[in-house]
Design a protein around this motif. Structure first.
Motif, mmCIF file in Angstrom:
data_model
loop_
_atom_site.group_PDB
_atom_site.id
_atom_site.type_symbol
_atom_site.label_atom_id
_atom_site.label_comp_id
_atom_site.label_asym_id
_atom_site.label_seq_id
_atom_site.Cartn_x
_atom_site.Cartn_y
_atom_site.Cartn_z
ATOM 1 N N ALA A 116 87.172 32.049 12.527
ATOM 2 C CA ALA A 116 87.258 32.166 13.987
ATOM 3 C C ALA A 116 86.889 33.573 14.435
ATOM 4 O O ALA A 116 86.137 33.754 15.403
ATOM 5 N N LEU A 117 87.396 34.588 13.734
ATOM 6 C CA LEU A 117 87.089 35.964 14.110
ATOM 7 C C LEU A 117 85.611 36.277 13.871
ATOM 8 O O LEU A 117 84.962 36.909 14.712
ATOM 9 N N THR A 118 85.079 35.809 12.763
ATOM 10 C CA THR A 118 83.650 36.002 12.480
ATOM 11 C C THR A 118 82.803 35.324 13.544
ATOM 12 O O THR A 118 81.824 35.898 14.037
ATOM 13 N N GLY A 141 79.277 35.596 18.208
ATOM 14 C CA GLY A 141 78.933 35.322 19.602
ATOM 15 C C GLY A 141 78.737 36.602 20.391
ATOM 16 O O GLY A 141 77.778 36.718 21.170
ATOM 17 N N LEU A 142 79.608 37.574 20.179
ATOM 18 C CA LEU A 142 79.474 38.868 20.850
ATOM 19 C C LEU A 142 78.142 39.512 20.470
ATOM 20 O O LEU A 142 77.393 39.971 21.332
ATOM 21 N N SER A 143 77.835 39.508 19.182
ATOM 22 C CA SER A 143 76.563 40.076 18.706
ATOM 23 C C SER A 143 75.381 39.317 19.281
ATOM 24 O O SER A 143 74.391 39.922 19.709
ATOM 25 N N SER A 144 75.482 38.013 19.309
ATOM 26 C CA SER A 144 74.401 37.172 19.835
ATOM 27 C C SER A 144 74.121 37.496 21.297
ATOM 28 O O SER A 144 72.954 37.535 21.715
ATOM 29 N N SER A 200 84.710 29.567 18.886
ATOM 30 C CA SER A 200 84.915 31.009 19.012
ATOM 31 C C SER A 200 83.606 31.747 19.253
ATOM 32 O O SER A 200 83.605 32.831 19.836
ATOM 33 N N THR A 201 82.498 31.174 18.822
ATOM 34 C CA THR A 201 81.198 31.804 19.059
ATOM 35 C C THR A 201 80.923 31.888 20.562
ATOM 36 O O THR A 201 80.529 32.934 21.071
ATOM 37 N N ALA A 202 81.152 30.799 21.269
ATOM 38 C CA ALA A 202 80.956 30.791 22.719
ATOM 39 C C ALA A 202 81.926 31.758 23.393
ATOM 40 O O ALA A 202 81.560 32.441 24.366
#
Length: 185
Positions: free
Chosen positions: A33-35, A40-43, A164-166
């Motif tokens: 989840a953290l990854t 997502g933040l990096s993306s 979590s990515t979104a």
């Protein structure tokens, strides 16, 4: 505290063999989840998925960090747009502070010295821990409460949908909006 317990319950459920096929050896839902959040933040900033930064974490020290973001989103969403700013400061001065302070200093130092963090700061255009950025954060909360509420409601919805990515992408958009009003040169 309820969400902290809910996250542990979620971990237990995701690892229960009677609900789903056994996960591959070494799978960790908290680290995943953290990854995904940081991916997502990096993306959002057109960066590759984090690599060296994620080596700073393990199953135990990842829990307070992902919980911090989840609880923050939940606090803002529960308060509503008109009370989001006050709820944020209350959260940061109570629950959020306790969660953030439970992240080992070694993890924070490791993260801040990672190439991934350096790339993120370069992409954002400012280190989000600088006073000028935090001043922009306060200004953003005061003058953009509906947008702030919408962003964090979206984050919470993504977290609750196990995406979590979104949530990380939305957080990146929020940071970018704060940067626009931050008095950093």
């Amino acid at each position: 505290m309820k969400s902290f317990i809910a996250i542990f319950a979620l971990i237990a459920l995701t690892q229960a063999t009677f609900l789903a096929p056994q996960e591959p050896a070494g799978f960790d839902p908290v680290l995943s989840a953290l990854t995904a959040f940081y991916t997502g933040l990096s993306s959002h900033f057109s960066l590759s998925a984090p690599s060296d930064m994620m080596n700073c974490y393990n199953t135990i020290n990842a829990v307070p960090e992902i919980t911090f973001f989840y609880d923050w989103a939940q606090t803002v969403t529960s308060a509503g747009a008109d009370k989001a700013e006050n709820a944020t400061w209350t959260y940061f001065n109570a629950t959020g502070a306790k969660l953030y302070l439970s992240i080992p200093t070694s993890v924070i130092i490791c993260r801040r010295h990672s190439e991934d963090y350096a790339n993120f700061v370069k992409a954002l255009g400012v280190d989000p821990t600088l006073t000028c950025f935090l001043d922009g954060f306060q200004d953003y909360l005061m003058h953009n409460s509906q947008d702030y509420y919408n962003s964090f409601s979206s984050m919470l919805s993504s977290f609750n949908g196990l995406n979590s990515t979104a949530a990380g992408e939305t957080y990146g958009e929020f940071l970018e909006n704060v940067k626009k009003v931050a008095p950093c040169s």
